[in-house]
Design an enzyme around this catalytic site. Structure first.
Site, PDB file in Angstrom:
ATOM      1  N   PRO A  68      -9.549-116.903   5.180  1.00 33.38           N
ATOM      2  CA  PRO A  68     -10.935-117.129   4.779  1.00 33.38           C
ATOM      3  C   PRO A  68     -11.911-116.810   5.905  1.00 33.38           C
ATOM      4  O   PRO A  68     -11.518-116.498   7.030  1.00 33.38           O
ATOM      5  CB  PRO A  68     -10.949-118.624   4.447  1.00 33.38           C
ATOM      6  CG  PRO A  68      -9.965-119.198   5.424  1.00 33.38           C
ATOM      7  CD  PRO A  68      -8.878-118.156   5.580  1.00 33.38           C
ATOM      8  N   ASN A  73     -14.302-118.978   7.137  1.00 28.39           N
ATOM      9  CA  ASN A  73     -14.881-120.085   7.911  1.00 28.39           C
ATOM     10  C   ASN A  73     -14.208-120.296   9.273  1.00 28.39           C
ATOM     11  O   ASN A  73     -14.854-120.732  10.219  1.00 28.39           O
ATOM     12  CB  ASN A  73     -14.883-121.384   7.092  1.00 28.39           C
ATOM     13  CG  ASN A  73     -13.524-121.750   6.542  1.00 28.39           C
ATOM     14  OD1 ASN A  73     -12.634-120.908   6.415  1.00 28.39           O
ATOM     15  ND2 ASN A  73     -13.351-123.006   6.198  1.00 28.39           N
ATOM     16  N   LYS A  80      -5.121-109.594   4.805  1.00 33.31           N
ATOM     17  CA  LYS A  80      -6.510-109.212   4.600  1.00 33.31           C
ATOM     18  C   LYS A  80      -7.441-110.256   5.184  1.00 33.31           C
ATOM     19  O   LYS A  80      -7.336-111.430   4.895  1.00 33.31           O
ATOM     20  CB  LYS A  80      -6.848-109.042   3.122  1.00 33.31           C
ATOM     21  CG  LYS A  80      -8.290-108.575   2.976  1.00 33.31           C
ATOM     22  CD  LYS A  80      -8.831-108.669   1.589  1.00 33.31           C
ATOM     23  CE  LYS A  80     -10.304-108.299   1.582  1.00 33.31           C
ATOM     24  NZ  LYS A  80     -11.123-109.181   2.425  1.00 33.31           N
ATOM     25  N   SER A  86      -2.009-105.458   9.229  1.00 35.56           N
ATOM     26  CA  SER A  86      -2.471-105.230   7.862  1.00 35.56           C
ATOM     27  C   SER A  86      -3.044-106.461   7.196  1.00 35.56           C
ATOM     28  O   SER A  86      -2.790-107.567   7.619  1.00 35.56           O
ATOM     29  CB  SER A  86      -1.346-104.706   7.012  1.00 35.56           C
ATOM     30  OG  SER A  86      -0.992-105.600   6.022  1.00 35.56           O
ATOM     31  N   GLU A 134      -3.647-122.725   0.436  1.00 38.33           N
ATOM     32  CA  GLU A 134      -4.482-123.813   0.964  1.00 38.33           C
ATOM     33  C   GLU A 134      -5.869-123.557   0.423  1.00 38.33           C
ATOM     34  O   GLU A 134      -6.520-122.583   0.775  1.00 38.33           O
ATOM     35  CB  GLU A 134      -4.466-123.808   2.492  1.00 38.33           C
ATOM     36  CG  GLU A 134      -5.125-125.042   3.099  1.00 38.33           C
ATOM     37  CD  GLU A 134      -6.614-124.853   3.325  1.00 38.33           C
ATOM     38  OE1 GLU A 134      -7.394-125.478   2.572  1.00 38.33           O
ATOM     39  OE2 GLU A 134      -6.989-124.089   4.217  1.00 38.33           O
ATOM     40  N   GLY A 183      -9.443-125.604  -1.749  1.00 41.47           N
ATOM     41  CA  GLY A 183     -10.618-126.393  -1.402  1.00 41.47           C
ATOM     42  C   GLY A 183     -10.367-127.882  -1.352  1.00 41.47           C
ATOM     43  O   GLY A 183      -9.248-128.361  -1.505  1.00 41.47           O
ATOM     44  N   CYS A 241     -12.986-126.657   4.489  1.00 45.37           N
ATOM     45  CA  CYS A 241     -12.361-127.062   3.232  1.00 45.37           C
ATOM     46  C   CYS A 241     -11.987-128.539   3.240  1.00 45.37           C
ATOM     47  O   CYS A 241     -11.943-129.186   2.202  1.00 45.37           O
ATOM     48  CB  CYS A 241     -11.133-126.197   2.955  1.00 45.37           C
ATOM     49  SG  CYS A 241      -9.978-126.152   4.336  1.00 45.37           S
ATOM     50  N   LYS A 265     -26.452-121.117  -2.592  1.00 39.78           N
ATOM     51  CA  LYS A 265     -25.590-122.061  -3.299  1.00 39.78           C
ATOM     52  C   LYS A 265     -25.832-123.485  -2.807  1.00 39.78           C
ATOM     53  O   LYS A 265     -25.949-124.429  -3.600  1.00 39.78           O
ATOM     54  CB  LYS A 265     -24.134-121.672  -3.086  1.00 39.78           C
ATOM     55  CG  LYS A 265     -23.113-122.675  -3.593  1.00 39.78           C
ATOM     56  CD  LYS A 265     -21.709-122.261  -3.183  1.00 39.78           C
ATOM     57  CE  LYS A 265     -20.701-123.355  -3.439  1.00 39.78           C
ATOM     58  NZ  LYS A 265     -19.355-123.036  -2.960  1.00 39.78           N
ATOM     59  N   GLU A 291     -17.382-128.931  -4.373  1.00 43.77           N
ATOM     60  CA  GLU A 291     -17.292-128.583  -2.958  1.00 43.77           C
ATOM     61  C   GLU A 291     -18.539-127.775  -2.578  1.00 43.77           C
ATOM     62  O   GLU A 291     -18.661-126.602  -2.919  1.00 43.77           O
ATOM     63  CB  GLU A 291     -16.029-127.769  -2.681  1.00 43.77           C
ATOM     64  CG  GLU A 291     -15.798-127.492  -1.210  1.00 43.77           C
ATOM     65  CD  GLU A 291     -14.513-126.724  -0.947  1.00 43.77           C
ATOM     66  OE1 GLU A 291     -13.947-126.885   0.148  1.00 43.77           O
ATOM     67  OE2 GLU A 291     -14.086-125.955  -1.827  1.00 43.77           O
ATOM     68  N   ILE A 292     -19.466-128.401  -1.866  1.00 48.25           N
ATOM     69  CA  ILE A 292     -20.734-127.754  -1.502  1.00 48.25           C
ATOM     70  C   ILE A 292     -20.533-126.734  -0.393  1.00 48.25           C
ATOM     71  O   ILE A 292     -21.140-125.676  -0.378  1.00 48.25           O
ATOM     72  CB  ILE A 292     -21.770-128.814  -1.082  1.00 48.25           C
ATOM     73  CG1 ILE A 292     -22.028-129.794  -2.244  1.00 48.25           C
ATOM     74  CG2 ILE A 292     -23.075-128.143  -0.647  1.00 48.25           C
ATOM     75  CD1 ILE A 292     -22.902-130.972  -1.869  1.00 48.25           C
ATOM     76  N   PHE A 293     -19.697-127.047   0.565  1.00 47.64           N
ATOM     77  CA  PHE A 293     -19.395-126.165   1.696  1.00 47.64           C
ATOM     78  C   PHE A 293     -20.646-125.902   2.526  1.00 47.64           C
ATOM     79  O   PHE A 293     -20.975-124.765   2.861  1.00 47.64           O
ATOM     80  CB  PHE A 293     -18.783-124.846   1.204  1.00 47.64           C
ATOM     81  CG  PHE A 293     -17.548-124.432   1.973  1.00 47.64           C
ATOM     82  CD1 PHE A 293     -16.435-125.248   1.983  1.00 47.64           C
ATOM     83  CD2 PHE A 293     -17.505-123.246   2.671  1.00 47.64           C
ATOM     84  CE1 PHE A 293     -15.287-124.876   2.690  1.00 47.64           C
ATOM     85  CE2 PHE A 293     -16.374-122.865   3.381  1.00 47.64           C
ATOM     86  CZ  PHE A 293     -15.258-123.689   3.386  1.00 47.64           C
TER      87      PHE A 293
END
Length: 502
Positions: free
Chosen positions: A198, A200, A223, A247, A269, A271, A303, A353, A400-402
């Site tokens: 991710p 974050n 990725k 990769s 893994e 939220g 998370c 958001k 989940e506002i994050f």
């Protein structure tokens, strides 16, 4: 030694892989923001960006389509650079190269000690370039430089050394059975590991994934998040200097894709909406500070953030006032400046958001204690925001506002707070603040979460496993438990002739 193990793509076609990442109430004593560093006078990052291609089969290459995409500075929204945009053909090339490297290359065939030595050399190289890594992580992500330099990069290096240490300690068992047979189990690498990280915590998540996978002898197709590709690309170049190949692969529909193909094992893994419970006997000043850290760390983009703060009714008002005061002191600004606690959110989509959720909290009747607005006039900065009088059925208490939005709820007794804390689709983490060991033990066992922190929060170590219950994920990362994701067990049985003992 051409040990082609790690293949790196920056962004995959959405057609091939999908990235999935959401008052009528009063506004009591609303403050503006914290005392903050000036956002208008930005520090120029002390690092040059040169790694913008895909790393496939030992070579840095452009995307097959020739396409690129911009990666932005969240302090301003300006373009930092353009990065190669991987597509279906690039993913297929990466997978084919990783498969060939596993089937015929030296990485799974060298001794475990040799793998350990290479991973340790990689960690040494990371340490040599730690300042550049921290600067890139801050520039591309927006997190405070102090946080990146003093916590995340050292932990990245520590994780690589931890799994380097495990490489030559992975072994099977000799199993006693009925009858004249010798039985042993072998722990073998699974092959090619497809991995997704991710935005974050780009480098920490890179270590969580590639550390155990490579230690076990696998090859990797990984990725990066397209919002933050730069630090992983830089690290991939360092790997390349040690004759690695990198990769990357992306998506959140991985479980579905795996189930429809050939039942590939999957670790996820996801939220969380983690409860942080402040009991009536808590030291309130300490509880306020830890709860603040639990939510606002990394701009709230965690998370496992302690995003539902449950406070006993007997200390609720005191806690709310002190939590508000602490949020208003939080320093927001250019993350490269000393003393800044909070940088910008990752991008305009996440920025909007969060603002939508703040509006929802006000409209649903929660009390906005402070914050709630944009900070500054450019970039993706949001004021530290605190809501009180939050109810369980409000979106700000469920979703989940994050982001930097603390929601404070009131409870009466342990049975009630256990029931409410567990009434969630998520189960990633939880926090408890109490001076009573019996209360701590009761809550630690009752809370449905993969991690429970007692009188602390966000305490991580390479050896501590991490993962969630329910919709927060499958499997565990880090520690000895993380190795099992990248190993398969084989039983080998052979007859014994006239054994001296069984």
């Amino acid at each position: 030694m051409a040990t082609r193990k790690l293949l790196l793509l920056s962004r995959s076609s959405s057609a091939h892989l999908h990235s999935i990442g959401r008052s009528r109430g009063g506004a009591r004593g609303i403050g503006t923001s914290s005392s903050s560093s000036a956002v208008d006078e930005l520090i120029t990052p002390p690092v040059k960006i040169s790694d913008t291609q895909l790393l496939i089969d030992g070579k840095f290459v452009d995307a097959a389509s020739g396409k690129t995409f911009p990666t932005l500075d969240p302090r301003t929204g300006d373009v930092i650079t353009h990065v190669a945009e991987g597509d279906v053909e690039d993913v297929n090339r990466a997978v084919a190269a990783a498969r060939k490297a596993f089937d015929w290359g030296p990485w799974p065939r060298m001794t475990a000690y040799e793998r350990s030595c290479i991973l340790l050399r990689f960690a040494d190289l990371l340490e040599k370039h730690k300042d550049d890594l921290a600067a890139i992580e801050t520039w591309d992500n927006g997190k405070p430089y102090k946080q990146a330099a003093e916590s995340e990069i050292p932990n990245f290096i520590r994780l690589m050394r931890y799994y380097a240490g495990w490489a030559d300690k992975i072994h099977g068992l000799t199993v006693p059975v009925d009858g004249e047979y010798h039985v042993q189990t072998l722990h073998e690498p699974i092959g090619v590991a497809g991995q997704i990280i991710p935005w974050n915590f780009p480098l920490l998540m890179l270590a969580w994934k590639i550390g155990p996978a490579l230690a076990c002898g696998n090859t990797v197709v990984l990725k990066t998040a397209e919002l933050t590709p730069l630090s992983a690309l830089y690290a991939a170049r360092l790997l390349h200097e040690l004759a690695f190949t990198g990769s990357t692969q992306t998506g959140r529909t991985v479980l579905d894709l795996a189930a429809k193909s050939n039942l590939k094992p999957v670790t996820l893994e996801l939220g969380g909406k983690s409860p942080f419970i402040i009991c009536k006997d808590a030291d309130i000043d300490k509880a306020v500070e830890v709860a603040h850290f639990a939510l606002f760390f990394n701009q709230g983009q965690c998370c496992n953030a302690g995003s539902r703060t449950f406070v006993h009714e007997s200390v609720y008002n005191e806690f709310v006032e002190k939590a508000k005061a602490r949020a208003m002191k939080r320093v927001v600004g250019d993350p490269f400046k000393p003393g800044v606690e909070q940088g910008p959110q990752i991008d305009t989509k996440q920025f909007e958001k969060i603002r939508t959720y703040i509006k929802s909290g006000i409209e649903s009747g929660a009390t906005l204690e402070c914050g709630g607005e944009r900070h500054g006039s450019r970039g993706f900065f949001i004021q530290p925001t605190v809501f009180s009088n939050v109810q369980d059925d409000m979106l700000i208490a469920k979703d989940e506002i994050f982001g930097p939005v603390q929601t404070i709820l009131k409870f009466k007794d342990l049975d009630e707070v256990i029931r409410r804390a567990n009434k969630s689709h998520y189960g990633l983490a939880a926090g408890v603040f109490t001076q009573n060991i019996d209360t701590a033990n009761t809550l630690a066992r009752a809370l449905q979460a993969g991690s429970v922190w007692i009188n602390c929060y966000h305490t991580f170590d390479a050896a501590i496993p991490f993962g969630g219950y329910k919709m927060s994920g499958i499997g565990r990362e880090k520690g000895v438990y993380g190795l099992s994701n990248y190993l398969q067990v084989k039983a080998v049985v052979s007859p014994l002739k006239s054994p001296a003992w069984l």
